[in-house]
Write an enzyme that holds these catalytic residues in place. Structure first.
Site, mmCIF file in Angstrom:
data_model
loop_
_atom_site.group_PDB
_atom_site.id
_atom_site.type_symbol
_atom_site.label_atom_id
_atom_site.label_comp_id
_atom_site.label_asym_id
_atom_site.label_seq_id
_atom_site.Cartn_x
_atom_site.Cartn_y
_atom_site.Cartn_z
ATOM 1 N N GLY A 150 0.824 -1.208 0.000
ATOM 2 C CA GLY A 150 0.000 0.000 0.000
ATOM 3 C C GLY A 150 0.856 1.256 0.000
ATOM 4 O O GLY A 150 0.574 2.221 -0.728
ATOM 5 N N SER A 157 -2.280 -13.336 -4.303
ATOM 6 C CA SER A 157 -0.948 -13.836 -3.962
ATOM 7 C C SER A 157 -0.656 -15.061 -4.814
ATOM 8 O O SER A 157 -1.581 -15.774 -5.223
ATOM 9 C CB SER A 157 -0.948 -14.232 -2.494
ATOM 10 N N SER A 158 0.643 -15.321 -5.033
ATOM 11 C CA SER A 158 0.986 -16.498 -5.842
ATOM 12 C C SER A 158 0.682 -17.800 -5.107
ATOM 13 O O SER A 158 0.655 -18.865 -5.732
ATOM 14 C CB SER A 158 2.457 -16.451 -6.241
ATOM 15 N N CYS A 159 0.411 -17.737 -3.787
ATOM 16 C CA CYS A 159 0.143 -18.994 -3.077
ATOM 17 C C CYS A 159 -1.271 -19.516 -3.327
ATOM 18 O O CYS A 159 -1.644 -20.559 -2.815
ATOM 19 C CB CYS A 159 0.430 -18.871 -1.586
ATOM 20 N N TYR A 179 -4.765 -18.996 4.216
ATOM 21 C CA TYR A 179 -4.549 -17.681 3.586
ATOM 22 C C TYR A 179 -4.909 -17.745 2.103
ATOM 23 O O TYR A 179 -5.608 -16.874 1.572
ATOM 24 C CB TYR A 179 -3.082 -17.285 3.778
ATOM 25 N N LYS A 227 -7.763 -15.700 -0.184
ATOM 26 C CA LYS A 227 -7.450 -14.927 -1.400
ATOM 27 C C LYS A 227 -8.244 -15.455 -2.604
ATOM 28 O O LYS A 227 -8.706 -14.665 -3.445
ATOM 29 C CB LYS A 227 -5.949 -14.979 -1.696
ATOM 30 N N PRO A 281 0.391 -11.013 -7.217
ATOM 31 C CA PRO A 281 1.833 -10.756 -7.136
ATOM 32 C C PRO A 281 2.591 -11.977 -6.631
ATOM 33 O O PRO A 281 2.079 -12.751 -5.839
ATOM 34 C CB PRO A 281 1.938 -9.633 -6.092
ATOM 35 N N ASN A 320 6.260 -13.388 -4.646
ATOM 36 C CA ASN A 320 6.838 -12.993 -3.342
ATOM 37 C C ASN A 320 7.411 -11.580 -3.457
ATOM 38 O O ASN A 320 8.130 -11.280 -4.403
ATOM 39 C CB ASN A 320 7.967 -13.955 -2.945
ATOM 40 N N LEU A 321 7.104 -10.747 -2.464
ATOM 41 C CA LEU A 321 7.475 -9.332 -2.531
ATOM 42 C C LEU A 321 8.502 -8.972 -1.470
ATOM 43 O O LEU A 321 8.585 -9.632 -0.423
ATOM 44 C CB LEU A 321 6.233 -8.473 -2.306
ATOM 45 N N HIS A 381 8.713 -12.719 5.823
ATOM 46 C CA HIS A 381 9.085 -13.596 4.712
ATOM 47 C C HIS A 381 10.605 -13.738 4.682
ATOM 48 O O HIS A 381 11.327 -13.054 5.404
ATOM 49 C CB HIS A 381 8.562 -13.031 3.394
HETATM 50 P P1 GDP Z 1 6.669 -18.938 1.324
HETATM 51 O O1 GDP Z 1 7.136 -18.420 -0.005
HETATM 52 O O2 GDP Z 1 5.194 -18.841 1.507
HETATM 53 O O3 GDP Z 1 7.189 -20.329 1.590
HETATM 54 O O4 GDP Z 1 7.208 -17.961 2.461
HETATM 55 P P2 GDP Z 1 8.612 -17.529 3.107
HETATM 56 O O5 GDP Z 1 9.133 -16.314 2.441
HETATM 57 O O6 GDP Z 1 8.358 -17.410 4.582
HETATM 58 O O7 GDP Z 1 9.635 -18.733 2.917
HETATM 59 C C1 GDP Z 1 10.247 -19.027 1.684
HETATM 60 C C2 GDP Z 1 11.335 -20.072 1.877
HETATM 61 O O8 GDP Z 1 12.432 -19.490 2.577
HETATM 62 C C3 GDP Z 1 10.922 -21.309 2.673
HETATM 63 O O9 GDP Z 1 11.516 -22.440 2.054
HETATM 64 C C4 GDP Z 1 11.569 -21.066 4.036
HETATM 65 O O10 GDP Z 1 11.843 -22.270 4.750
HETATM 66 C C5 GDP Z 1 12.857 -20.370 3.606
HETATM 67 N N1 GDP Z 1 13.534 -19.608 4.673
HETATM 68 C C6 GDP Z 1 14.850 -19.707 4.986
HETATM 69 N N2 GDP Z 1 15.162 -18.933 6.036
HETATM 70 C C7 GDP Z 1 14.014 -18.285 6.385
HETATM 71 C C8 GDP Z 1 13.707 -17.348 7.400
HETATM 72 O O11 GDP Z 1 14.542 -16.940 8.203
HETATM 73 N N3 GDP Z 1 12.425 -16.880 7.433
HETATM 74 C C9 GDP Z 1 11.474 -17.293 6.528
HETATM 75 N N4 GDP Z 1 10.228 -16.779 6.613
HETATM 76 N N5 GDP Z 1 11.734 -18.224 5.584
HETATM 77 C C10 GDP Z 1 12.978 -18.715 5.504
#
Ligand code: GDP
Length: 307
Positions: free
Chosen positions: A17, A108-110, A137, A141, A164, A166-167, A180
């Protein structure tokens, strides 16, 4: 969407936003409506109704959502589905009631199946089982997309939906439990460098592949589509390029200048093995991402240092 149109950006304090508001202001839009959570609780239907009745926005960017990384989604599934369903129902329904000219819903792409063919085409929606760690989630969406499409079909509204990837970017969430991966690694690696630590833990195996889009690029795509796109069918927004979590961690390590080791912890979930969007629809509409990952990481790191 002329320069004096009333534009409501729901979620203007969040990363997405705030990027949309920044861009609209740069483009010379003079009538942007911003409401903080304290001023307007989007889960409160009556409050949302009075807001729409009194402000009568012409355009709505629905960028308000409860978002989080793999740990948060896995730990608070009820909050993710309930809050998102409630706020999007309120905003979309009240936009219809007062006759908003155009609304953009950010998904979201999920929303796509865990094992969707890569890169993921928009047509993959609802063709297979979802990734369990963020299914609640994702279902919220998906409901938002179908809600927009249904209002368009039944009432002739113009509610468009964009998906979108991952951002990351300015104003990101650096709380290690809810963030994330990209902001989490910026924080963990920075703190390890400052503390003189020898190693940093990276969750999972490092093998999953993810695509990362800089939030200001997303805002640019959203404003572009608000001007040009009128169809009910969803549009992916991404870079079209993915990277392993291990390589991302290395890239962040280099940007920060941390000399220690990255240690993978496979006890933490990997989530979906690969998430790369097919962006050919968006490309054919005339839009492409501008910010390379290396530049985006250094801008985000600067923002983290300043915050
Ligand atoms: P996702 O795209 O919905 O899976 O969301 P995330 O961005 O949280 O995680 C993406 C990938 O990054 C996953 O495989 C996580 O296990 C990995 N990852 C590695 N280190 C981290 C961390 O410190 N935080 C998060 N959130 N993910 C991590």
């Amino acid at each position: 969407m002329n320069k004096h149109a009333k534009i409501y950006v729901a979620g203007h304090r969040g990363m997405v936003g705030s990027a949309i508001v920044r861009l609209l202001k740069t483009l010379g839009h003079t009538h942007i409506i911003e409401k903080t959570h304290a001023e307007l609780d989007l889960t409160d239907h009556n409050a949302v109704r009075s807001f729409f009745e009194s402000e009568h926005p012409d355009y709505v960017f629905m960028a308000a959502a409860k978002v989080g990384g793999i740990y948060a989604n896995n730990t608070f599934p009820a909050d993710f589905i309930y809050t998102n369903l409630t706020i999007q129902n309120n905003v979309i329904y009240e936009s219809h009631r007062i006759g908003v000219k155009k609304l953009m819903f950010l998904g979201s792409s999920c929303i796509y199946p865990k094992f969707a063919t890569q890169p993921i085409d928009e047509s993959a929606l609802l063709t297979g089982a979802l990734e369990p760690t963020n299914e609640p989630y994702a279902i919220a969406k998906i409901a938002g997309i179908v809600l927009c499409q249904s209002f368009n079909r039944q009432y002739g509204t113009q509610f468009i939906s964009v998906m979108p990837t991952n951002l990351y970017g300015l104003n990101d969430n650096y709380d290690l439990k809810t963030s994330h991966v990209l902001p989490a690694l910026i924080r963990k690696i920075h703190e390890a460098k400052v503390a003189g630590a020898k190693e940093v833990e990276v969750w999972g195996t490092g093998k999953p592949l993810r695509e990362f889009l800089y939030a200001d690029d997303l805002a640019d795509a959203c404003v572009f589509l608000m001007h040009t796109y009128t169809d009910s069918s969803i549009v992916n927004i991404g870079t079209g390029v993915d990277i392993t979590i291990a390589d991302l961690a290395k890239e962040i390590q280099d940007a920060i200048g941390f000399k220690g080791r990255l240690v993978f912890n496979p006890a933490q979930p990997d989530g979906t093995p690969r998430k790369l969007l097919n962006v050919s629809k968006l490309t054919s509409l005339g839009w492409k991402a501008k910010t390379p990952l290396s530049r985006g990481i250094s801008l985000a790191y600067q923002d983290y240092l300043n915050s």
